[in-house]
Design an enzyme around this catalytic site. Sequence first.
Site, PDB file in Angstrom:
ATOM      1  N   CYS A  38     -88.797 -11.388 -65.299  1.00 21.61           N
ATOM      2  CA  CYS A  38     -88.528 -10.040 -65.048  1.00 21.61           C
ATOM      3  C   CYS A  38     -88.678  -8.676 -65.586  1.00 21.61           C
ATOM      4  CB  CYS A  38     -86.877 -10.448 -65.675  1.00 21.61           C
ATOM      5  SG  CYS A  38     -86.651 -10.389 -67.070  1.00 21.61           S
ATOM      6  N   HIS A  85     -82.101  -9.106 -69.079  1.00 21.64           N
ATOM      7  CA  HIS A  85     -83.020  -8.783 -67.849  1.00 21.64           C
ATOM      8  C   HIS A  85     -83.630  -7.124 -67.611  1.00 21.64           C
ATOM      9  CE1 HIS A  85     -83.279  -8.846 -64.323  1.00 21.64           C
ATOM     10  NE2 HIS A  85     -82.622  -7.919 -63.962  1.00 21.64           N
ATOM     11  N   ASP A 121     -84.291  -2.776 -59.101  1.00 23.28           N
ATOM     12  CA  ASP A 121     -84.144  -4.082 -60.206  1.00 23.28           C
ATOM     13  C   ASP A 121     -85.742  -4.958 -58.776  1.00 23.28           C
ATOM     14  OD1 ASP A 121     -84.649  -6.455 -61.271  1.00 23.28           O
ATOM     15  OD2 ASP A 121     -82.794  -6.428 -61.545  1.00 23.28           O
ATOM     16  N   ASP A 137     -66.689  -8.730 -67.427  1.00 24.00           N
ATOM     17  CA  ASP A 137     -65.979  -9.693 -68.616  1.00 24.00           C
ATOM     18  C   ASP A 137     -66.595 -11.041 -67.915  1.00 24.00           C
ATOM     19  OD1 ASP A 137     -64.312  -7.408 -68.732  1.00 24.00           O
ATOM     20  OD2 ASP A 137     -62.451  -7.764 -67.809  1.00 24.00           O
TER      21      ASP A 137
END
Length: 724
Positions: free
Chosen positions: A298, A361, A384, A426
């Site tokens: 990444c 990331h 991304d 979450d």
Amino acid sequence: MQSPIIFQSESRRINNMEPIKVEAVEFYAKPNSQENHTEEFELLSSETPSPIFRRGCNFYFALRFSRDFIENEDVVKICFGFGPQPTVVKGTKAILPLQANKTELHGDPFFWSLAVSNLTGNMAQLQIHIPPHVQVGIWKCTVQSSIAGMPDPKLEFNCPDDIYVLFNPWCPHDGVYMANEKERKEYILNENGKIWCGTFKNPTGKPWIFGQFDEICLPAAVFLLEKSGLAPSDRGSPILVSRAISAVINSVDEGGLLEGKWDGQYDDGTSPHAWTGSTKIMENFLLSGGVPVKYGQCWVFSAATVTVCRALGIPCRSTTNYVSAHDTNRSLTVDKYFDLFGDKIENGPEGDCNDSCWNFHVWNDVWMTRPDLPLGYGGWQIIDATPQEMSDSQYRCGPSSVEAVRRGEVGYLFDTTFVFSEVNADVVHLQEDPESDWGFKRTSINRYHVGKKIITKQVGVYDDKGDLDLWNVTKFYKNKEGTEAERLAVYNAVRGVPRAQQFYELPSKEQEDVYFDLIDIDTVPLGDPFEVIVQIHNQSKEERNISVALSASSIFYTGAAANSLKKSQGSLAVPAGEKEVVRIMVKPEEYMNKLVDHSLIKIYAIANVKETKQTWSEEDDFTMTKPEMTIVLSGLCRVGEEFCVDFSFTNPLSIPLTQCSYTVEGPGMERAVTTLFRDVEPKEPVTIQQVFQIKKSGERAIIATFTSKEIQGITGSTRVMVEE
């Protein structure tokens, strides 16, 4: 260029006169570069400099004819075309007639315009205005000539030059306009930066040379845009261009720039840790005719994206999200399953739950207006290039408005739901339970684990030795954890994602009277032991019988499990009001041959209280820190001279380092060079000397990285002032 206009006053029409011929053109590539803010491009320094212009700017160019130009007799049209089939209707072609009396540019900046600066004999010096919305890439110029009133014959001269037209952050009419000069210097002109890796407790800045002005990078960027398949007529939109870039940086769909690999096996390519900058990647790709370069992860995808965006004129930065959720089922939760013994069930009980939390990331932010969204959603947009999930049948992501993510407005284009989950999902722990109707019970839900810290490099600051250039930008992507605004953003997002709603109707916790705490570990020097410790406090007035499971594993930075290091399970009775500590120690010999990229460790702790059915689980991760590399310069640094640089570090391990290599790079001095190196003995100090040939003056960066089978990416960087 500003000499007076001289017109042909005498009509000399001759029967059967041939159309005037163009013998040569001159685009004044270097003089025009200053107004167009392109003077840094190395393509301008070659023997045949390439014209590089920006939208919304003017440029001068000249024509030399085969004879004197005759006003009212010679008809000359200058045509600019973009793509394989330029058309005026699609905005990919402009036709500008040469009119001797038109000495000023058109007043409307949104139209192509031509003005005559000087017309003398067989020489014409012209000024062209480029509209601020035209397509970005390579334009071609042709000159058509004929005789007034005579349809035939017509001549056409094809200018041999490729004309690069780029986005223009200096132009208020361009969609990428950035008003702040310091930010333009950072996000367009700066060739050096940092990509942040590590953990949220110990962010590690990896120096990187973006090299967007290298002679190879702009041609490679345009080539990538061609490979993306984006229609030529759409290449004027920074929204669509940045979305195309996010797709073509990875190789999955259209054979783009970089092939990703995360298993630690890089023998048939280059380890992601070995790259020091983007120029070698771009060079390998372009010279191979477009074969994807091996390998990237990444942070490499993100760094290459910075290079491509800045080369094309889109303000861009690399941004790291620590504890980044990968929500595969659009539930806005990351679900982790454990068996009765506390071992994680990879991919869930049905084998179809691929949710994960990446330790970090790295994506990119690009700056632009968003006329397709309501007012207030322009500015930084997330793209991304790492291939995670498909979007409109391709592995790409964004541009997603940072402000929309912060507000939980997941209905806005593009991929805002996915990005929102990355920073705000979450984490739900579920443990096997034979008494449950569906076989599992929820042991915990952590609302504050994901998106722990979001950072980028600070504008105008660079710290070779530390993290003074780190800029925590978390508040721009999410409201402060625990605040009402943060929960409102989550619930706002939940309303827009039906699949998520079932996960937020969770039953309340049972009465808890035992306190558990998994002790955080920040960092551990590579080669040292570490302990997993859980503190237990029985706050009730009765004895509690508690079962506890502890485990430690090496993991990839994507959160995927690599190797189990150690685990322990047992039960203990804790008297009323008393405290206990449960621990396991992991020795170097138990983890050294099981570590993978980034040397990351994940620890889990799960506990159950027999009397009250209270359940608890927690997780933590940390990195084994690598040795520092020191850089020592010797001698003065002058253009045209050589100077030596020493790179030094010490092997911290009690085992040899094998399959060693090192890479050094310095823009304006040396392109990235990778050299094989001998095995390094246990605890051995190592010094490597490299000779640089200096080509450019000014402040220059030097970066080195050392890789081996046992330790990946020992990195150092410094800066040097080069004199003329």
